[in-house]
Motif scaffolding. Structure first.
Motif, PDB file in Angstrom:
ATOM      1  N   LYS A  13      -2.429   6.580   6.397  1.00 40.77           N
ATOM      2  CA  LYS A  13      -1.356   5.327   6.304  1.00 40.77           C
ATOM      3  C   LYS A  13      -0.167   5.127   5.602  1.00 40.77           C
ATOM      4  CE  LYS A  13      -2.635   0.163   5.249  1.00 40.77           C
ATOM      5  NZ  LYS A  13      -1.619   0.021   5.764  1.00 40.77           N
ATOM      6  N   ILE A  14       0.732   4.515   5.381  1.00 37.09           N
ATOM      7  CA  ILE A  14       1.556   5.012   4.633  1.00 37.09           C
ATOM      8  C   ILE A  14       2.068   3.707   3.996  1.00 37.09           C
ATOM      9  CG2 ILE A  14       4.436   4.194   4.528  1.00 37.09           C
ATOM     10  CD1 ILE A  14       4.616   6.368   6.877  1.00 37.09           C
ATOM     11  N   PRO A  15       1.509   3.840   2.644  1.00 38.01           N
ATOM     12  CA  PRO A  15       1.236   2.348   2.012  1.00 38.01           C
ATOM     13  C   PRO A  15       2.519   1.793   1.481  1.00 38.01           C
ATOM     14  CG  PRO A  15       1.273   4.199   0.661  1.00 38.01           C
ATOM     15  CD  PRO A  15       2.113   5.176   1.313  1.00 38.01           C
ATOM     16  N   ALA A  16       2.699   1.039   2.180  1.00 31.00           N
ATOM     17  CA  ALA A  16       4.216   0.010   2.123  1.00 31.00           C
ATOM     18  C   ALA A  16       5.360  -0.491   3.604  1.00 31.00           C
ATOM     19  CB  ALA A  16       5.289   0.885   1.674  1.00 31.00           C
ATOM     20  N   GLU A  17       5.431  -1.211   3.433  1.00 35.30           N
ATOM     21  CA  GLU A  17       6.217  -2.191   3.944  1.00 35.30           C
ATOM     22  C   GLU A  17       7.155  -1.683   4.877  1.00 35.30           C
ATOM     23  OE1 GLU A  17       3.911  -3.291   6.789  1.00 35.30           O
ATOM     24  OE2 GLU A  17       2.058  -3.529   5.290  1.00 35.30           O
ATOM     25  N   ILE A  18       8.168  -0.994   3.945  1.00 36.88           N
ATOM     26  CA  ILE A  18      10.119  -0.340   3.518  1.00 36.88           C
ATOM     27  C   ILE A  18       9.573   1.115   3.674  1.00 36.88           C
ATOM     28  CG2 ILE A  18      11.982  -0.914   3.851  1.00 36.88           C
ATOM     29  CD1 ILE A  18      11.802  -3.723   3.400  1.00 36.88           C
ATOM     30  N   ILE A  19       9.829   1.498   4.563  1.00 34.64           N
ATOM     31  CA  ILE A  19      10.111   3.333   4.896  1.00 34.64           C
ATOM     32  C   ILE A  19      11.258   3.208   4.880  1.00 34.64           C
ATOM     33  CG2 ILE A  19       9.278   5.958   5.324  1.00 34.64           C
ATOM     34  CD1 ILE A  19       7.115   3.161   3.841  1.00 34.64           C
TER      35      ILE A  19
END
Length: 87
Positions: A13-19
């Protein structure tokens, strides 16, 4: 990024909403693919590359940058240069 196209700092899981990816080769990195799969908002590396070029053009010339022309040239150069590389 080339030739390490299968590398990504986040394994799950990527811990951000904007990459925001600064890599533009390949155009869609594993990070960007994973972020899209997880429903994240993504800003690919080519966007950053173009925005830097646009701003530099405007600073140096005092004129509005031909953004569409610059983006087409970048895409053409990347596709031409790397079309022979294996993914």
């Amino acid at each position: 990024m080339w030739p390490n196209v299968n590398d990504c700092i986040f394994k799950d899981k990527i811990p951000a909403e904007i990459i925001f990816d600064m890599v533009y080769n390949p155009l869609e990195t594993l990070l960007i693919r994973r972020a899209k799969e997880q429903g994240k908002q993504v800003i690919p590396g080519l966007k950053m590359f173009i925005e830097q070029a646009v701003r530099q053009f405007e600073i140096w010339t005092g004129e509005t940058a031909p953004r569409a022309v610059m983006e087409a040239a970048a895409l053409d150069a990347l596709q031409t240069k790397y079309s022979g590389q294996k993914k």
